[in-house]
Scaffold this motif. Structure first.
Motif, mmCIF file in Angstrom:
data_model
loop_
_atom_site.group_PDB
_atom_site.id
_atom_site.type_symbol
_atom_site.label_atom_id
_atom_site.label_comp_id
_atom_site.label_asym_id
_atom_site.label_seq_id
_atom_site.Cartn_x
_atom_site.Cartn_y
_atom_site.Cartn_z
ATOM 1 N N SER A 93 0.904 -1.150 -0.050
ATOM 2 C CA SER A 93 0.143 0.005 -0.019
ATOM 3 C C SER A 93 0.763 1.143 0.042
ATOM 4 O O SER A 93 2.029 1.359 0.521
ATOM 5 C CB SER A 93 -1.183 0.111 1.326
ATOM 6 O OG SER A 93 -0.043 0.114 2.460
ATOM 7 N N LEU A 113 -10.135 0.572 10.064
ATOM 8 C CA LEU A 113 -10.192 -0.920 9.880
ATOM 9 C C LEU A 113 -11.557 -1.285 9.892
ATOM 10 O O LEU A 113 -11.949 -2.571 9.786
ATOM 11 C CB LEU A 113 -9.287 -1.475 10.954
ATOM 12 C CG LEU A 113 -8.103 -1.011 11.223
ATOM 13 C CD1 LEU A 113 -7.262 -2.087 12.282
ATOM 14 C CD2 LEU A 113 -7.194 -1.486 9.864
ATOM 15 N N GLU A 145 -5.458 -5.481 12.194
ATOM 16 C CA GLU A 145 -5.425 -5.138 10.766
ATOM 17 C C GLU A 145 -5.147 -6.529 9.912
ATOM 18 O O GLU A 145 -5.649 -6.649 9.001
ATOM 19 C CB GLU A 145 -4.649 -3.987 10.651
ATOM 20 C CG GLU A 145 -4.793 -3.545 8.949
ATOM 21 C CD GLU A 145 -3.846 -2.375 8.869
ATOM 22 O OE1 GLU A 145 -3.829 -1.684 7.645
ATOM 23 O OE2 GLU A 145 -2.968 -1.863 9.567
ATOM 24 N N TYR A 146 -3.982 -6.938 10.520
ATOM 25 C CA TYR A 146 -3.580 -8.244 9.631
ATOM 26 C C TYR A 146 -4.612 -9.027 9.614
ATOM 27 O O TYR A 146 -4.809 -9.728 8.323
ATOM 28 C CB TYR A 146 -2.032 -8.568 10.093
ATOM 29 C CG TYR A 146 -1.670 -9.700 9.346
ATOM 30 C CD1 TYR A 146 -0.944 -9.494 8.192
ATOM 31 C CD2 TYR A 146 -1.589 -11.145 9.872
ATOM 32 C CE1 TYR A 146 -0.567 -10.434 7.510
ATOM 33 C CE2 TYR A 146 -1.289 -12.034 9.103
ATOM 34 C CZ TYR A 146 -0.469 -11.920 7.706
ATOM 35 O OH TYR A 146 -0.150 -12.835 7.166
ATOM 36 N N LYS A 193 -7.671 -9.412 10.038
ATOM 37 C CA LYS A 193 -9.096 -8.977 9.316
ATOM 38 C C LYS A 193 -8.503 -8.809 7.813
ATOM 39 O O LYS A 193 -9.602 -9.311 7.082
ATOM 40 C CB LYS A 193 -9.263 -7.586 9.733
ATOM 41 C CG LYS A 193 -10.837 -7.274 9.572
ATOM 42 C CD LYS A 193 -11.622 -6.103 10.350
ATOM 43 C CE LYS A 193 -13.031 -5.779 9.924
ATOM 44 N NZ LYS A 193 -13.638 -4.617 10.706
ATOM 45 N N ASN A 194 -7.742 -8.134 7.424
ATOM 46 C CA ASN A 194 -7.253 -8.089 6.026
ATOM 47 C C ASN A 194 -7.240 -9.386 5.377
ATOM 48 O O ASN A 194 -7.374 -9.922 4.232
ATOM 49 C CB ASN A 194 -6.060 -7.144 5.984
ATOM 50 C CG ASN A 194 -6.509 -5.782 5.887
ATOM 51 O OD1 ASN A 194 -7.707 -5.318 6.069
ATOM 52 N ND2 ASN A 194 -5.634 -4.873 5.994
ATOM 53 N N ARG A 195 -6.275 -10.287 6.449
ATOM 54 C CA ARG A 195 -6.100 -11.603 5.554
ATOM 55 C C ARG A 195 -7.328 -12.563 5.436
ATOM 56 O O ARG A 195 -7.489 -13.262 4.570
ATOM 57 C CB ARG A 195 -5.073 -12.353 6.690
ATOM 58 C CG ARG A 195 -3.572 -11.926 6.526
ATOM 59 C CD ARG A 195 -3.159 -12.162 5.323
ATOM 60 N NE ARG A 195 -3.030 -13.347 4.723
ATOM 61 C CZ ARG A 195 -2.580 -13.457 3.383
ATOM 62 N NH1 ARG A 195 -2.503 -12.485 2.478
ATOM 63 N NH2 ARG A 195 -2.364 -14.877 2.838
ATOM 64 N N PHE A 203 -10.346 -11.362 4.964
ATOM 65 C CA PHE A 203 -11.233 -10.717 3.787
ATOM 66 C C PHE A 203 -10.623 -11.244 2.493
ATOM 67 O O PHE A 203 -11.118 -11.648 1.440
ATOM 68 C CB PHE A 203 -10.948 -9.355 3.558
ATOM 69 C CG PHE A 203 -11.904 -8.519 4.503
ATOM 70 C CD1 PHE A 203 -13.145 -8.938 4.236
ATOM 71 C CD2 PHE A 203 -11.600 -7.559 5.359
ATOM 72 C CE1 PHE A 203 -14.386 -8.189 4.823
ATOM 73 C CE2 PHE A 203 -12.516 -6.841 6.119
ATOM 74 C CZ PHE A 203 -13.855 -7.131 5.822
ATOM 75 N N TYR A 204 -9.078 -11.639 2.390
ATOM 76 C CA TYR A 204 -8.636 -12.223 1.341
ATOM 77 C C TYR A 204 -8.662 -13.881 1.419
ATOM 78 O O TYR A 204 -8.983 -14.375 0.216
ATOM 79 C CB TYR A 204 -6.948 -11.963 1.493
ATOM 80 C CG TYR A 204 -6.345 -12.912 0.379
ATOM 81 C CD1 TYR A 204 -6.298 -12.393 -0.942
ATOM 82 C CD2 TYR A 204 -5.351 -13.934 0.695
ATOM 83 C CE1 TYR A 204 -5.426 -12.884 -2.111
ATOM 84 C CE2 TYR A 204 -4.518 -14.472 -0.042
ATOM 85 C CZ TYR A 204 -4.502 -14.223 -1.728
ATOM 86 O OH TYR A 204 -3.775 -14.872 -2.318
#
Length: 405
Positions: free
Chosen positions: A151, A246, A293-294, A296-298, A300-301
């Motif tokens: 990012s 987030l 953050e990590y 939740k983002n993971r 989503f992926y």
């Protein structure tokens, strides 16, 4: 954000990954220019094959005796407006600012100086004195960090975008540099206030709060007694702002969920305290924010089912004195993992749903597997119906600490 700027963001991200992959194979200044710097100029829209636009080894002369040149000059109607001094990738750049400055100061039409090693870019203007390059860069871009995090923040993106061919305006650079330098100085001041609020700031805050006004004269004793609470309040505010970005609502930060129960006195929850303690809320630490953050983002992926994708946004958290619980649904029945740090600073995760403890917090397919299994198990237990068990995707770049503040 405009589609054009979003498309440019994707080009910068793609170039950052390419540059980081190429960098270990670059062994000289010449190859740095060919493999890293010129492709970056191409991303900015400049034609590096056109000497009327990008002039290599460009000279600016004070006199016949003193000659100054830079590796590249971007020309506008035959006059240099951007000077670029490059060094071998990985080389220290500090000592080479003088060379860039001498060219900058010798060229009245130059309004932007760029010092780079192909991965790091420092942008300088003449915001203090006309035609005299500033001592401090108003913008720094590190492609290694961009590639690592996947990012680029909006302010940096907008700063780089303004240098693009067709958008660069030499007359705006000084004013923009002043604005960015002022912005950065304010950020650093606020950061200092958050870390160690000075007495005058504490008095300023207390004098403007309802509770503070009831304290009467703000003596040194009163200031000292309230130093910790002012600092904690500022940390809580910063944490809330970060968490809101987030997708965590403010109520998730400061209020217990309706089914709140004190976790059992085992594992990472034994030091639990309510966020609504007297004196203010307890903000997550930088490491805890990074884990939130990590994870939740993971997820989503990692999830491929649309229903599960929507459920990821319902993940919440609970901050305790020495740990953080991330959960879906119920605080205890829906616990996904507990985050804590050992005395030596090593972050560990416990997964109650899987009976797995003390997993080092580090990006890996193994961690992906635990996150996905814990989340899908809790979703199943909550009665969520989705289309089959998700298939684990391999990890794709990034690092759990990349976004920590």
């Amino acid at each position: 954000m405009s589609p054009d700027l979003e498309e440019f963001r994707n080009r910068i991200l793609a170039h950052a990954k390419l540059a980081v992959n190429r960098a270990p194979k670059v062994e000289s200044e010449a190859s740095t220019n060919a493999s890293l710097v010129q492709p970056f100029l191409t991303v900015l829209g400049y034609d590096v094959t056109n000497p009327d636009e990008v002039s290599p080894e460009h000279h600016a002369d004070f006199s016949d005796k003193y000659q100054n040149k830079v590796d590249y000059a971007i020309l506008n109607q035959g006059q240099p407006v951007i000077a670029i001094e490059s060094k071998r990738v990985g080389a220290a750049m500090k000592d080479d600012r003088g060379q860039l400055r001498s060219y900058f100061n010798a060229s009245p039409t130059v309004k932007l100086g760029i010092l780079t090693d192909g991965l790091r870019y420092e942008l300088y203007a003449d915001s203090d004195k006309p035609n005299m390059m500033d001592e401090v860069a108003f913008l720094r871009v590190d492609l290694s960090e961009i590639a690592k995090s996947g990012s680029i923040d909006d302010l940096t993106l907008e700063g780089v975008s303004a240098v693009r061919s067709g958008l660069f305006n030499p007359e705006d650079v000084g004013a923009e540099a002043k604005r960015k330098l002022m912005f950065e100085s304010i950020v650093q001041l606020i950061k200092a206030f958050k870390t160690s609020p000075p007495d005058d700031f504490i008095r300023f805050v207390l004098d403007r709060t309802e509770m503070g006004k009831k304290m009467g004269k703000l003596t040194q004793k009163v200031v000292d007694a309230n130093r910790d609470i002012v600092q904690t309040a500022m940390e809580a505010f910063v944490a809330r702002e970060a968490l809101a970005r987030l997708g965590f609502a403010p109520k998730d930060v400061v209020k217990a969920p309706p089914d709140y129960q004190e976790p059992p006195a085992t594992g990472t929850a034994e030091q639990a305290i309510s966020l609504e303690t007297e004196g203010g809320s307890l903000p997550p630490s930088g490491g805890e924010l990074a884990a939130l953050e990590y994870s939740k983002n993971r997820l989503f992926y990692l999830v491929r089912d649309d229903i599960l994708f929507g459920e990821v946004s319902k993940i919440a958290f609970r901050k305790y004195k020495k740990s953080l619980r991330v959960y879906y649904g119920g605080l205890n029945a829906g616990s996904l993992f507990d985050y804590r740090e050992r005395k030596d600073g090593l972050p560990l995760l416990n997964f109650p749903a899987l009976n797995v403890e003390d997993v080092p917090y580090a990006a890996s397919p193994a961690l992906d597997d635990l996150l996905l299994k814990s989340f899908t198990q809790r979703a199943t237990e909550a009665g969520v119906v989705f289309g089959g068990q998700p298939v684990l995707r391999s990890i794709k770049g990034g690092h759990p600490d990349a976004s920590a503040g």
